[in-house]
Scaffold this motif. Structure first.
Motif, short mmCIF file in Angstrom:
data_model
loop_
_atom_site.label_atom_id
_atom_site.label_comp_id
_atom_site.label_asym_id
_atom_site.label_seq_id
_atom_site.Cartn_x
_atom_site.Cartn_y
_atom_site.Cartn_z
N GLY A 78 120.25 16.98 4.64
CA GLY A 78 119.02 17.56 4.13
C GLY A 78 118.42 18.61 5.05
O GLY A 78 117.22 18.85 5.02
N ALA A 79 119.28 19.27 5.82
CA ALA A 79 118.78 20.27 6.78
C ALA A 79 118.22 21.51 6.09
O ALA A 79 117.49 22.27 6.71
CB ALA A 79 119.88 20.67 7.76
N ALA A 80 118.58 21.72 4.84
CA ALA A 80 118.01 22.84 4.09
C ALA A 80 117.13 22.28 2.99
O ALA A 80 117.58 21.46 2.19
CB ALA A 80 119.10 23.72 3.50
N THR A 81 115.88 22.71 2.95
CA THR A 81 114.96 22.18 1.95
C THR A 81 114.86 23.08 0.73
O THR A 81 114.20 22.74 -0.23
CB THR A 81 113.56 21.98 2.55
OG1 THR A 81 113.19 23.18 3.23
CG2 THR A 81 113.56 20.84 3.55
N PHE A 82 115.50 24.24 0.80
CA PHE A 82 115.55 25.14 -0.35
C PHE A 82 116.97 25.69 -0.49
O PHE A 82 117.60 25.99 0.53
CB PHE A 82 114.60 26.33 -0.17
CG PHE A 82 113.15 25.97 -0.19
CD1 PHE A 82 112.47 25.82 -1.38
CD2 PHE A 82 112.46 25.78 1.00
CE1 PHE A 82 111.13 25.49 -1.40
CE2 PHE A 82 111.11 25.45 0.99
CZ PHE A 82 110.45 25.31 -0.21
N THR A 105 117.67 28.98 1.36
CA THR A 105 117.89 29.04 2.81
C THR A 105 119.16 28.32 3.24
O THR A 105 119.58 28.46 4.38
CB THR A 105 116.70 28.43 3.57
OG1 THR A 105 116.52 27.08 3.14
CG2 THR A 105 115.44 29.21 3.35
N GLN A 106 119.76 27.56 2.34
CA GLN A 106 120.96 26.79 2.74
C GLN A 106 122.03 27.68 3.37
O GLN A 106 122.60 27.30 4.40
CB GLN A 106 121.51 26.01 1.54
CG GLN A 106 122.53 24.94 1.91
CD GLN A 106 123.90 25.49 2.27
OE1 GLN A 106 124.28 26.56 1.83
NE2 GLN A 106 124.63 24.75 3.09
N GLU A 120 117.18 18.70 -1.82
CA GLU A 120 117.52 19.17 -0.49
C GLU A 120 119.03 19.36 -0.43
O GLU A 120 119.74 18.86 -1.30
CB GLU A 120 117.06 18.17 0.58
CG GLU A 120 115.56 18.06 0.67
CD GLU A 120 115.07 16.84 1.43
OE1 GLU A 120 113.91 16.86 1.86
OE2 GLU A 120 115.83 15.87 1.59
N ILE A 172 122.75 28.17 7.22
CA ILE A 172 123.45 27.20 8.08
C ILE A 172 124.94 27.58 8.23
O ILE A 172 125.38 27.81 9.35
CB ILE A 172 123.26 25.76 7.56
CG1 ILE A 172 121.76 25.41 7.56
CG2 ILE A 172 124.04 24.78 8.42
CD1 ILE A 172 121.43 24.08 6.92
N ARG A 174 119.28 13.99 13.01
CA ARG A 174 119.28 15.32 13.61
C ARG A 174 118.19 16.21 13.00
O ARG A 174 117.66 17.09 13.64
CB ARG A 174 120.66 15.97 13.43
CG ARG A 174 120.82 17.21 14.25
CD ARG A 174 122.26 17.69 14.28
NE ARG A 174 122.71 18.19 12.99
CZ ARG A 174 123.81 18.91 12.82
NH1 ARG A 174 124.59 19.18 13.84
NH2 ARG A 174 124.16 19.33 11.63
N VAL A 175 117.88 15.95 11.73
CA VAL A 175 116.86 16.76 11.04
C VAL A 175 115.46 16.22 11.29
O VAL A 175 114.52 16.97 11.52
CB VAL A 175 117.14 16.80 9.52
CG1 VAL A 175 116.01 17.47 8.76
CG2 VAL A 175 118.45 17.53 9.25
N THR A 176 115.31 14.90 11.23
CA THR A 176 113.96 14.33 11.30
C THR A 176 113.59 13.85 12.69
O THR A 176 112.40 13.64 12.98
CB THR A 176 113.82 13.11 10.36
OG1 THR A 176 114.71 12.09 10.83
CG2 THR A 176 114.19 13.48 8.93
N ARG A 207 121.10 12.09 9.43
CA ARG A 207 119.80 12.70 9.13
C ARG A 207 118.85 12.67 10.34
O ARG A 207 117.88 13.41 10.39
CB ARG A 207 119.16 12.00 7.93
CG ARG A 207 117.82 12.60 7.54
CD ARG A 207 117.52 12.45 6.08
NE ARG A 207 116.16 12.86 5.75
CZ ARG A 207 115.77 14.12 5.56
NH1 ARG A 207 116.63 15.11 5.72
NH2 ARG A 207 114.53 14.41 5.24
#
Lengths: 358, 254
Positions: free
Chosen positions: A133-137, A140-141, A128, A144, A263-265, A261
């Motif tokens: 870890g806001a981008a999982t690929f 797509t990073q 990530e 942001i 913020r993401v989860t 994190r």
């Protein structure tokens, strides 16, 4: 003769593909004339001391033209609303693609972000991306920083419009992907092709791991032993990170009040947790921590022995039996640790002309 | 010469392989089109945006200002139970009450079908690995269907106002944004709808209306009260409930 046969067969295979998308299929352009541009695959090799790549190289194999396109995009201010702030603005090669004088990232119109730009290296091996870890690929990073108001403050749609109207990009996209078309998929895939090739694996530490002809000094060896005992539970393995998210006891900075994190989860358990960063090239990637608050490696080690504050999500590894917080590292050991950390510097990587802006 | 003959045979085999029809006895029909029309409803009648008010089971009146959701990964089920998977890179659609509510599918093999499968949201295993799926980003971005700090899609954007039935003039805004939470929580749902057998061929474009019952967002598997929580964004407790409720909201009436 034989080659011509194969070529004809390949053309037939192409014509079989029932792809109806807007120019994503690898078909020759326009009429029947085959592409005259050669675009060889680049050699993406996993260093022998590294784990397997996480990036799906087979789905987006880096090619010479794709890499060159990705590099041009990486250094192009057109990806930002002001035409100036490129990816390379905050990610400077000589600092292993981070920024020294900016504590947190700088964006368009002099805006200041809330987090420290991370170095870019060995991205093909990460699960990530970004501090939380806001981008999982990897593909797509870049969304942001491109869209963040305090960074490049642009929209993906606008970037595509600007690139489509550019004198050079339509041709470069066609050469890289085998058919006409400037689109978001290709934009991100080209950036990824550039970024996955950024493999940093030629430090003294790597050479030692691979059994090449280097020897550590006594101080470096002592530092490595301390590192293995006190740091490697998080900064684990060859990549120097277990890729988990942890709260290392940094006092909260009220200026940002960064929840990490969570913020993401959305999970309270993830409050104030940030990704364990790789320590590769750590000597040249200051300032340190997610908000760049620590300027030197000495500051970092002093923080780990004496600077932590408690909070509900603090990692248990930092709790001493007597109730105090921190790691037990003597002043002498700190010097040895820093000597070891400097063996993680890969000068070949930061001087590699393939990645250079100019 | 022999080599040339081998080449001709090879090409002939390839040409045969190109043809989707393995049985030489049947006539190959040209593919056809299918339009999936999404009709947003509340308890069976077409949705009207604010100021029309509706009431949920928590006895709250609500109005709707915005309703958008993402549909993806469309598969058609044939009468013999085999499936036709619509090209993934072309199967992402934004359904917007104030915009397009139709997913136009083209080039579908002529056949008789009896069911439709689709995804609510974006399948994290296909995104963005499969070629072309990243091309949905500009459209989603323009519609405000991307998180601003995260590189992922909002699957549902549902906003409006609500009031308690005892004081209906005092309206408070509400906001439900549901998507996946990084790699941590997956709110993608797969929906299967069975329907009367229908043919797809090149003669005419088939059309099916899929109803989306907005009331089910609040009241279905779970009951969600706006007074209890009027802003649900990255909420690991409530977002999965909304996703689960939403997955029951689609139906086909024929």
């Amino acid at each position: 003769m034989k080659i011509a046969h194969y070529f004809i067969l390949i053309l037939f295979c192409w014509s079989c593909s029932s792809d109806s998308s807007d120019g994503d299929a690898i078909t020759p352009t326009d009429d029947d004339t085959p592409m005259t541009v050669t675009n060889p695959l680049l050699d993406f090799t996993v260093p022998s001391n590294f784990p397997d790549a996480t990036y799906s190289i087979a789905q987006n194999p880096p090619t010479e033209k794709g890499f060159e396109l990705g590099k041009k995009l990486f250094y192009d201010g057109q990806l930002a609303s002001d035409g100036v702030v490129s990816c390379g603005f905050c990610h400077i090669q000589s600092f292993s693609f981070t920024h020294h004088t900016h504590i947190t990232s700088h964006g368009v119109d002099g805006q200041i972000g809330t987090r420290n730009a991370q170095p870019l290296h060995n991205l093909a091996f990460m699960n990530e991306f970004t501090w939380d870890g806001a981008a999982t690929f990897l593909d797509t990073q870049p969304i942001i920083p491109i869209t963040a108001e305090v960074e490049m403050n642009e929209t993906v749609s606008n970037v595509i419009s600007k690139l489509s109207a550019d004198d050079d990009y339509p041709t470069l996209f066609a050469e890289a992907f085998g058919s006409e078309g400037v689109n978001a998929d290709r934009l991100f895939k080209a950036l990824s092709q550039f970024m996955v090739m950024m493999v940093s694996a030629n430090s003294k530490f790597d050479k030692l791991e691979r059994g090449e002809s280097v020897t550590f000094t006594d101080e470096e060896n002592a530092g490595m032993a301390i590192f293995d005992a006190k740091c490697a539970s998080c900064h684990a393995g060859t990549l120097q990170t277990d890729q988990s998210y942890r709260n290392n006891g940094l006092p909260i900075d009220p200026q940002y009040n960064d929840i990490g994190r969570e913020r993401v989860t959305g999970l309270p358990d993830d409050n104030r947790k940030f990704k364990v960063p790789s320590l590769r090239n750590i000597e040249i990637t200051f300032p340190y921590m997610h908000d760049g608050r620590l300027g030197t490696l000495e500051n970092v080690l002093d923080f780990y022995t004496d600077g932590m504050v408690d909070s509900p999500t603090l990692d248990d590894q930092f709790r001493r039996p007597d109730g105090t917080l921190g790691l037990d590292i003597t002043a002498e050991e700190k010097g040895q640790l820093i000597a070891f950390l400097k063996t993680l510097t890969d000068n070949d990587f930061i001087e590699d002309r393939r990645f250079a802006e100019f | 010469m022999r080599r040339f003959f081998a080449l001709i045979v090879g090409v002939a085999i390839l040409l045969t392989a190109c043809n989707n029809n393995d049985d030489p006895g049947t006539i190959v029909q040209d593919p056809g089109n299918l339009n999936l029309v999404f009709e947003n409803t509340v308890n069976g009648t077409s949705l009207d945006m604010a100021p029309t008010t509706y009431t949920n089971s928590s006895d709250e009146t609500y109005t709707v200002n915005e309703l958008k959701y993402i549909i993806s990964n469309i598969t058609l089920i044939k009468t013999d139970n085999t499936e036709y998977i619509y090209p993934v890179e072309d199967s992402y659609f934004l359904i917007n009450e104030d915009g397009s509510k139709t997913a136009n599918l083209s080039n579908i093999p002529a056949d008789t079908y009896k069911g439709i499968k689709f995804g609510f949201g974006v399948d994290p295993t296909k995104y963005p690995i499969e070629s072309g799926t990243l091309n949905f980003i500009p459209l989603a971005e323009e519609a405000g269907m991307l998180w601003t700090w995260s590189a992922g899609y909002k699957f549902l954007k549902f906003e409006g106002g609500y009031a308690n039935a005892t004081d209906p003039t005092n309206e408070t805004p509400f906001l439900y944004h549901v998507g996946s939470h990084g790699a941590n929580l997956d709110n993608y749902k797969e929906i299967t709808l069975m329907l009367n057998e229908f043919g797809i061929n090149s003669e005419n474009t088939a059309s099916k209306t899929i109803q989306f019952d907005v009331a089910k967002i609040f009241d279905s598997v779970h009951t969600l009260s706006l007074e209890e929580k009027n802003e649900i964004m990255v909420d690991p407790v409530n977002a999965p409930k909304i996703a689960e409720n939403t997955s029951t909201a689609f139906s086909i009436s024929e």
